[in-house]
Design a protein around this motif. Structure first.
Motif, PDB file in Angstrom:
ATOM      1  N   ASP A  71       5.997  15.267  -5.457  1.00  0.00           N
ATOM      2  CA  ASP A  71       4.675  14.589  -5.069  1.00  0.00           C
ATOM      3  C   ASP A  71       4.599  12.934  -4.914  1.00  0.00           C
ATOM      4  N   LEU A  72       5.080  12.719  -6.368  1.00  0.00           N
ATOM      5  CA  LEU A  72       5.001  11.244  -6.512  1.00  0.00           C
ATOM      6  C   LEU A  72       5.823  10.371  -5.798  1.00  0.00           C
ATOM      7  N   LYS A  73       6.994  10.915  -5.668  1.00  0.00           N
ATOM      8  CA  LYS A  73       8.125  10.258  -4.648  1.00  0.00           C
ATOM      9  C   LYS A  73       7.688  10.354  -3.218  1.00  0.00           C
ATOM     10  N   GLY A  74       6.912  11.470  -2.896  1.00  0.00           N
ATOM     11  CA  GLY A  74       6.532  11.556  -1.243  1.00  0.00           C
ATOM     12  C   GLY A  74       5.283  10.488  -1.187  1.00  0.00           C
ATOM     13  N   ASN A  75       4.242  10.223  -2.106  1.00  0.00           N
ATOM     14  CA  ASN A  75       3.160   9.248  -2.041  1.00  0.00           C
ATOM     15  C   ASN A  75       4.130   7.939  -2.256  1.00  0.00           C
ATOM     16  N   ILE A  76       4.730   7.539  -2.846  1.00  0.00           N
ATOM     17  CA  ILE A  76       5.439   6.340  -2.985  1.00  0.00           C
ATOM     18  C   ILE A  76       6.091   6.059  -1.665  1.00  0.00           C
ATOM     19  N   GLU A  77       6.666   6.850  -0.915  1.00  0.00           N
ATOM     20  CA  GLU A  77       7.342   6.433   0.284  1.00  0.00           C
ATOM     21  C   GLU A  77       6.462   6.225   1.420  1.00  0.00           C
ATOM     22  N   LYS A  78       5.310   6.801   1.201  1.00  0.00           N
ATOM     23  CA  LYS A  78       4.224   6.598   2.438  1.00  0.00           C
ATOM     24  C   LYS A  78       3.818   5.295   2.153  1.00  0.00           C
ATOM     25  N   VAL A  79       3.556   4.920   1.046  1.00  0.00           N
ATOM     26  CA  VAL A  79       2.996   3.345   0.545  1.00  0.00           C
ATOM     27  C   VAL A  79       4.129   2.578   1.074  1.00  0.00           C
ATOM     28  N   LYS A  80       5.457   2.772   0.430  1.00  0.00           N
ATOM     29  CA  LYS A  80       6.539   1.898   1.019  1.00  0.00           C
ATOM     30  C   LYS A  80       6.752   1.504   2.512  1.00  0.00           C
ATOM     31  N   ALA A  81       6.528   2.614   3.122  1.00  0.00           N
ATOM     32  CA  ALA A  81       6.884   2.661   4.707  1.00  0.00           C
ATOM     33  C   ALA A  81       5.677   1.640   5.496  1.00  0.00           C
ATOM     34  N   ARG A  82       4.585   1.711   4.824  1.00  0.00           N
ATOM     35  CA  ARG A  82       3.545   0.916   5.360  1.00  0.00           C
ATOM     36  C   ARG A  82       3.920  -0.691   4.856  1.00  0.00           C
ATOM     37  N   ASN A 107      -6.150  -3.096   5.420  1.00  0.00           N
ATOM     38  CA  ASN A 107      -5.727  -3.497   7.091  1.00  0.00           C
ATOM     39  C   ASN A 107      -5.277  -2.062   7.613  1.00  0.00           C
ATOM     40  N   GLU A 108      -5.380  -0.772   6.809  1.00  0.00           N
ATOM     41  CA  GLU A 108      -5.069   0.430   7.423  1.00  0.00           C
ATOM     42  C   GLU A 108      -6.443   0.938   8.050  1.00  0.00           C
ATOM     43  N   LYS A 109      -7.399   0.379   7.523  1.00  0.00           N
ATOM     44  CA  LYS A 109      -8.850   0.956   7.597  1.00  0.00           C
ATOM     45  C   LYS A 109      -9.216   1.319   9.059  1.00  0.00           C
ATOM     46  N   GLY A 110      -8.737   0.622  10.167  1.00  0.00           N
ATOM     47  CA  GLY A 110      -9.169   0.966  11.421  1.00  0.00           C
ATOM     48  C   GLY A 110      -8.271   2.041  12.104  1.00  0.00           C
ATOM     49  N   PRO A 162       4.612  -6.192   6.143  1.00  0.00           N
ATOM     50  CA  PRO A 162       4.633  -6.748   4.642  1.00  0.00           C
ATOM     51  C   PRO A 162       3.678  -7.971   4.561  1.00  0.00           C
ATOM     52  N   THR A 163       3.518  -8.563   5.592  1.00  0.00           N
ATOM     53  CA  THR A 163       2.564  -9.673   5.493  1.00  0.00           C
ATOM     54  C   THR A 163       0.870  -9.420   5.271  1.00  0.00           C
ATOM     55  N   LEU A 164       0.633  -8.116   5.759  1.00  0.00           N
ATOM     56  CA  LEU A 164      -0.591  -7.476   5.490  1.00  0.00           C
ATOM     57  C   LEU A 164      -0.870  -6.623   4.540  1.00  0.00           C
ATOM     58  N   SER A 165       0.427  -6.647   3.559  1.00  0.00           N
ATOM     59  CA  SER A 165       0.334  -5.465   2.551  1.00  0.00           C
ATOM     60  C   SER A 165       0.764  -6.102   1.137  1.00  0.00           C
ATOM     61  N   ALA A 166       0.718  -7.445   0.988  1.00  0.00           N
ATOM     62  CA  ALA A 166       1.233  -8.144  -0.146  1.00  0.00           C
ATOM     63  C   ALA A 166       0.516  -7.383  -1.412  1.00  0.00           C
ATOM     64  N   THR A 167      -0.738  -7.172  -1.250  1.00  0.00           N
ATOM     65  CA  THR A 167      -1.397  -6.252  -2.488  1.00  0.00           C
ATOM     66  C   THR A 167      -1.849  -4.924  -1.917  1.00  0.00           C
ATOM     67  N   THR A 181       1.962  -5.197  -4.443  1.00  0.00           N
ATOM     68  CA  THR A 181       2.354  -3.865  -4.002  1.00  0.00           C
ATOM     69  C   THR A 181       3.965  -3.860  -4.151  1.00  0.00           C
ATOM     70  N   ALA A 182       4.955  -4.767  -3.852  1.00  0.00           N
ATOM     71  CA  ALA A 182       6.244  -4.526  -4.140  1.00  0.00           C
ATOM     72  C   ALA A 182       6.755  -4.158  -5.695  1.00  0.00           C
ATOM     73  N   GLU A 183       5.857  -4.700  -6.689  1.00  0.00           N
ATOM     74  CA  GLU A 183       5.965  -4.725  -8.000  1.00  0.00           C
ATOM     75  C   GLU A 183       5.560  -3.274  -8.394  1.00  0.00           C
ATOM     76  N   PHE A 184       4.174  -2.976  -8.029  1.00  0.00           N
ATOM     77  CA  PHE A 184       3.687  -1.547  -8.154  1.00  0.00           C
ATOM     78  C   PHE A 184       4.696  -0.522  -7.796  1.00  0.00           C
ATOM     79  N   LEU A 185       5.224  -0.653  -6.821  1.00  0.00           N
ATOM     80  CA  LEU A 185       5.941   0.654  -6.224  1.00  0.00           C
ATOM     81  C   LEU A 185       7.152   0.666  -7.049  1.00  0.00           C
ATOM     82  N   GLU A 186       7.858  -0.297  -7.582  1.00  0.00           N
ATOM     83  CA  GLU A 186       9.126  -0.313  -8.166  1.00  0.00           C
ATOM     84  C   GLU A 186       8.622   0.206  -9.778  1.00  0.00           C
ATOM     85  N   ALA A 187       7.526  -0.152 -10.354  1.00  0.00           N
ATOM     86  CA  ALA A 187       7.103   0.419 -11.315  1.00  0.00           C
ATOM     87  C   ALA A 187       6.785   1.997 -11.420  1.00  0.00           C
ATOM     88  N   SER A 188       6.390   2.381 -10.261  1.00  0.00           N
ATOM     89  CA  SER A 188       5.999   3.931  -9.835  1.00  0.00           C
ATOM     90  C   SER A 188       7.055   4.565  -9.999  1.00  0.00           C
TER      91      SER A 188
END
Length: 204
Positions: free
Chosen positions: A51-62, A79-82, A67-72, A23-30
């Motif tokens: 639009d790209l920045k806004g969606n990056i921020e949504k993923v980054k906030a989660r 883990n957000e499914k429910g 972080p322990t539930l969002s490593a990938t 997750t962290a590396e993908f966000l940095e590349a994005s």
């Protein structure tokens, strides 16, 4: 000599393991890809960047909240499914769509060396984002696509050293861009398949 692609994290450097895409590396590349639109030099693409920045921020906030539930990215979505509002899941889905649009446009440009960027981005838009957009947004994109710079100017900016040093050769730029795009395409396809297979795209 440090051309643009050497100044951002390559998608080729994003770790993919059995658990999924880091997750962290993908966000940095994005975030690096978002900067690519600065080279296009048109304010018309501001809507795409925003639009790209806004969606990056949504993923980054989660990611930062759990972080322990969002490593990938796959773990983050699972883990957000429910939850009632799957903000990061929706944000990532739209981020992937925006990344695919950019990736397919540049792949087209690489494969068709005589094609101008307007043709490359228009072709990509038809096959990626257009089906998700309403009349108003289609109009905004129509303006942006017509405002693409000349191909030679864009590739010259890709080769230029932001620090003012000598430019890289177009051969080096093309080689690095091919590698960058191949890795991005692989990640986008992997995650879009994950969304479709697991039904995470329902409701969006």
């Amino acid at each position: 000599m440090a051309p643009f692609l050497d100044t951002v994290k390559s998608f080729d450097a994003v770790e993919i393991n059995d658990a999924g895409v880091n997750t962290a590396e993908f966000l940095e590349a994005s975030e690096g890809l978002v900067r690519l639109f600065d080279l296009l030099g048109s304010t018309a693409f501001g809507v795409v960047q925003s639009d790209l920045k806004g969606n990056i921020e949504k993923v980054k906030a989660r990611y930062l909240a759990a972080p322990t539930l969002s490593a990938t990215l796959e773990q983050l979505v699972e883990n957000e499914k429910g939850e009632k509002k799957r903000v990061a899941t929706e944000g990532l889905l739209w981020l992937l769509r925006g990344l695919q649009f950019t990736c397919q446009a540049l792949l087209f440009a690489q494969a068709n060396t005589d094609a101008e960027l307007t043709s490359a981005f228009s072709s990509s838009y038809e096959g990626t984002l257009k089906k998700f957009h309403n009349f108003v947004v289609k109009g905004i994109f129509s303006v942006a696509l017509k405002a693409c710079p000349y191909r030679k100017d864009f590739y010259a900016k890709l080769a230029a050293d932001p620090a003012g040093g000598p430019s890289a050769s177009q051969e080096k730029v093309s080689t690095e861009l091919d590698k960058w795009l191949a890795a991005l395409d692989k990640i986008v396809n992997k995650l879009q398949t994950f969304y479709e297979t697991e039904g995470h795209n329902k409701g969006f």
